[in-house]
Design a protein around this motif. Structure first.
Motif, PDB file in Angstrom:
ATOM      1  N   ASP A  72      48.228  68.869 -14.525  1.00 11.23           N
ATOM      2  CA  ASP A  72      49.560  69.418 -14.439  1.00 11.23           C
ATOM      3  C   ASP A  72      50.090  69.917 -15.879  1.00 11.23           C
ATOM      4  O   ASP A  72      50.361  71.011 -15.708  1.00 11.23           O
ATOM      5  N   GLU A  73      49.471  69.382 -16.822  1.00 10.49           N
ATOM      6  CA  GLU A  73      49.625  69.842 -18.037  1.00 10.49           C
ATOM      7  C   GLU A  73      49.036  71.241 -18.326  1.00 10.49           C
ATOM      8  O   GLU A  73      49.476  72.154 -19.019  1.00 10.49           O
ATOM      9  N   ARG A  89      56.781  73.858  -9.815  1.00 12.89           N
ATOM     10  CA  ARG A  89      57.077  72.389  -9.818  1.00 12.89           C
ATOM     11  C   ARG A  89      58.176  72.245  -8.292  1.00 12.89           C
ATOM     12  O   ARG A  89      57.901  71.197  -7.672  1.00 12.89           O
ATOM     13  N   ARG A  90      59.042  73.168  -7.858  1.00 13.00           N
ATOM     14  CA  ARG A  90      59.828  73.053  -6.869  1.00 13.00           C
ATOM     15  C   ARG A  90      58.908  73.086  -5.750  1.00 13.00           C
ATOM     16  O   ARG A  90      59.374  72.456  -4.442  1.00 13.00           O
ATOM     17  N   SER A 105      48.337  58.755   0.872  1.00 14.26           N
ATOM     18  CA  SER A 105      47.543  58.330  -0.072  1.00 14.26           C
ATOM     19  C   SER A 105      47.991  57.657  -1.220  1.00 14.26           C
ATOM     20  O   SER A 105      48.877  58.165  -1.653  1.00 14.26           O
ATOM     21  N   ARG A 106      47.147  56.685  -1.815  1.00 17.18           N
ATOM     22  CA  ARG A 106      47.570  56.181  -3.040  1.00 17.18           C
ATOM     23  C   ARG A 106      47.626  57.107  -4.268  1.00 17.18           C
ATOM     24  O   ARG A 106      48.695  57.241  -5.194  1.00 17.18           O
ATOM     25  N   GLU A 107      46.984  58.284  -4.134  1.00 17.16           N
ATOM     26  CA  GLU A 107      46.875  59.137  -5.249  1.00 17.16           C
ATOM     27  C   GLU A 107      48.138  59.981  -4.943  1.00 17.16           C
ATOM     28  O   GLU A 107      48.562  60.366  -6.160  1.00 17.16           O
ATOM     29  N   LEU A 108      48.258  60.391  -3.812  1.00 21.65           N
ATOM     30  CA  LEU A 108      49.799  61.090  -3.708  1.00 21.65           C
ATOM     31  C   LEU A 108      50.856  60.439  -4.335  1.00 21.65           C
ATOM     32  O   LEU A 108      51.687  61.075  -5.008  1.00 21.65           O
ATOM     33  N   ARG A 115      55.520  62.120 -11.653  1.00 25.95           N
ATOM     34  CA  ARG A 115      56.205  63.481 -11.447  1.00 25.95           C
ATOM     35  C   ARG A 115      57.388  63.711 -10.406  1.00 25.95           C
ATOM     36  O   ARG A 115      57.441  64.373  -9.581  1.00 25.95           O
ATOM     37  N   PRO A 116      58.492  62.841 -10.832  1.00 27.93           N
ATOM     38  CA  PRO A 116      59.517  62.752  -9.874  1.00 27.93           C
ATOM     39  C   PRO A 116      60.308  63.939  -9.537  1.00 27.93           C
ATOM     40  O   PRO A 116      60.704  64.536  -8.202  1.00 27.93           O
TER      41      PRO A 116
END
Length: 220
Positions: A72-73, A89-90, A105-108, A115-116
């Motif tokens: 993401d960075e 991001r939207r 999934s746990r990853e999601l 990243r709310p």
């Protein structure tokens, strides 16, 4: 691995919010840079080899198990336009909602919590592909396809372009899309530092201009 899952994820009717975005086509139409199917093909080709390559590599890296927060960075660093960062991001937030409902999934869940306000869309797309049991190159294909299918669909509405002509543009770009996806997946396999950072300055400029319009048909 389910090829049917790839069809679901790449389907334009998947509720990921992409229908509200033109991928820069609206600004290009107003500027006179897209007037017909030939112009659309040139626009999509340029987008595929710049934004498309970068997005496809990020998606492949996420599907391959690289750290989504670091990716993401990396996406932020590869997106100089503030308007496009906000758009990414939207779209990522909307895709995350659809992905968690479709392939939980746990990853999601972990990325959504970290990243709310939304992670970048290609990163979420790659993690979604991973959750669906798809391979990195599948994620790359999906991301690359989205970068050209959005403008093609938007051009039909913006120009009253014949949908057959718009679809033909996508079909003729298919061999190039395959090569871009393969290149992106190979780069993703070499780590974050090897990810492409291809850019299109004119797309960045038009995105900033488009974001300031008081009236527009598409969100980006």
């Amino acid at each position: 691995m389910s090829r049917a899952a790839l069809l679901v994820l790449a389907d334009g009717r998947f509720p990921a919010g992409g229908h509200a975005h033109s991928g820069g086509a609206e600004a290009a139409v107003r500027a006179g840079r897209i007037r017909d199917a030939r112009d659309l093909a040139a626009f999509c080709r340029g987008r595929l080899h710049t934004t498309g390559l970068t997005s496809a590599a990020l998606a492949a890296a996420a599907a391959g198990g690289l750290d989504p927060l670091e990716l993401d960075e990396a996406a932020d660093a590869r997106t100089p336009s503030a308007a496009l960062r906000a758009t990414g991001r939207r779209l990522g937030r909307q895709l995350m909602r659809a992905a968690r409902a479709t392939w939980p999934s746990r990853e999601l869940d972990a990325l959504a919590a970290a990243r709310p306000r939304g992670a970048h869309q290609p990163v979420v797309l790659g993690l979604t592909a991973r959750s669906a049991g798809l391979a990195p190159e599948d994620a790359a294909h999906c991301a690359a396809y989205e970068t050209i299918s959005g403008p093609a669909t938007a051009a039909v509405r913006l120009l009253s372009l014949d949908p057959f002509d718009a679809t033909a543009v996508l079909a003729r770009l298919a061999p190039e899309l395959d090569r871009v996806a393969e290149r992106a997946a190979l780069a993703a396999g070499e780590g974050i530092d090897a990810l492409p950072a291809a850019s299109a300055p004119l797309l960045d400029i038009m995105a900033e201009t488009h974001a300031a319009w008081p009236v527009r048909l598409f969100a980006s």
